[in-house]
Enzyme design. Structure first.
Site, PDB file in Angstrom:
ATOM      1  N   HIS A  30      -2.518   4.356   0.193  1.00 22.17           N
ATOM      2  CA  HIS A  30      -2.457   3.792   1.536  1.00 22.17           C
ATOM      3  C   HIS A  30      -1.114   4.164   2.156  1.00 22.17           C
ATOM      4  O   HIS A  30      -0.067   4.033   1.517  1.00 22.17           O
ATOM      5  CB  HIS A  30      -2.629   2.272   1.489  1.00 22.17           C
ATOM      6  N   HIS A  42       0.926   0.200   9.882  1.00 25.49           N
ATOM      7  CA  HIS A  42      -0.070   1.045   9.220  1.00 25.49           C
ATOM      8  C   HIS A  42      -1.445   0.831   9.827  1.00 25.49           C
ATOM      9  O   HIS A  42      -1.671  -0.129  10.573  1.00 25.49           O
ATOM     10  CB  HIS A  42      -0.092   0.794   7.706  1.00 25.49           C
ATOM     11  N   CYS A 152      -5.544   6.220   7.412  1.00 24.30           N
ATOM     12  CA  CYS A 152      -4.157   5.746   7.425  1.00 24.30           C
ATOM     13  C   CYS A 152      -3.155   6.886   7.304  1.00 24.30           C
ATOM     14  O   CYS A 152      -2.070   6.835   7.899  1.00 24.30           O
ATOM     15  CB  CYS A 152      -3.940   4.723   6.307  1.00 24.30           C
TER      16      CYS A 152
END
Length: 259
Positions: A30, A42, A152
């Site tokens: 991530h 994010h 992401c």
């Protein structure tokens, strides 16, 4: 940056850094932008669902991961965590290890990294511009989450470079997505060798070569199907639609398309 790891300590972070942490037993990482004061901006499909395809693949990937991390009181006050969100560093890491994504790496070092999603040949913009883009998108959105075209890592790379893919039908900027697709592609490309040879070393070498070539060609620093777009051109309507960029004459226009 090390050959095998981009692991860093918190004390070395500065505002504008592109950071990431591995999820689901190193299957997926991530990504986000550290903006200082222990804050990370994010892009996520939903809390605990950073991997989002809308298919059974979600179940397979998430089932191999750790238990959901308990968010701190401040971060848990956010809504479901869809879209662009702000979290403290601890909640972003979710119990994982901190890594920094590297820019302007040499071709040799890029190819030495067997796993995509850790570095790029592309040049980063100044840190203050990176923070500005991330903060702007926190308030205005980044379109619909798509694990292959708008995830992401794509968000973090856009914040660092301002580059968007022209053709919505192609894969996004994400090195992770290229790695996922490149592996099967390499296997398919090397299969015809079985018709002329049973040498496993030759087939392996071909597969590795195809994989490396696909990663290199698809890197944001090498692609020609990208255009630089100011964050101010990404309106709040993108929060409800997929991101599409089309080229008109010598200029580029950003259009919101509903998911």
């Amino acid at each position: 940056m090390g050959l095998l790891s981009n692991r860093v300590d918190r004390g070395s972070l500065k505002a504008g850094d592109h950071i990431y942490s591995w999820r689901t037993a190193y299957v997926y990482a991530h990504h986000g932008i550290y903006v200082g004061e222990n804050e990370v901006i994010h892009f996520t499909r939903g809390r605990g669902q950073e991997v989002g395809t809308g298919t059974v693949l979600d179940v397979l990937l998430l089932s191999s991961g750790p238990n959901r991390y308990q968010l701190c009181p401040n971060c848990s006050q956010q809504e479901d965590g869809n879209g662009v969100v702000s979290s403290c560093l601890d909640c972003f890491l979710a119990g994982g290890v901190l890594y920094r994504f590297e820019y302007s790496v040499s071709p040799a070092l890029f190819l030495a990294k067997a796993r995509g999603g850790t570095c790029t040949l592309a040049v980063s913009d100044p840190d203050e511009i990176v923070v500005h883009r991330a903060t702007y998108l926190l308030n205005n959105g980044f379109g619909c989450y798509n694990v292959f075209k708008n995830n992401c890592e794509d968000f973090a790379i856009y914040c660092k470079t301002g580059l968007l893919v022209l053709d919505e039908g192609t894969i996004g900027r994400s090195g992770q997505a290229v790695s996922i697709i490149g592996g099967p592609l390499a296997a398919v490309m090397s299969t015809p060798l079985r018709l002329v040879t049973t040498n496993i070393y030759g087939m392996t070498a071909t597969a590795v070569g195809v994989y490396c070539a696909s990663r290199y060609a698809a890197d944001i620093g090498m692609r020609r199907d990208v255009v630089k777009v100011d964050a101010e051109d990404l309106t709040s309507r993108l929060a409800a639609g997929a991101l599409r960029v089309v080229e008109a004459s010598s200029t580029a226009a950003v259009l919101p398309v509903r998911c």
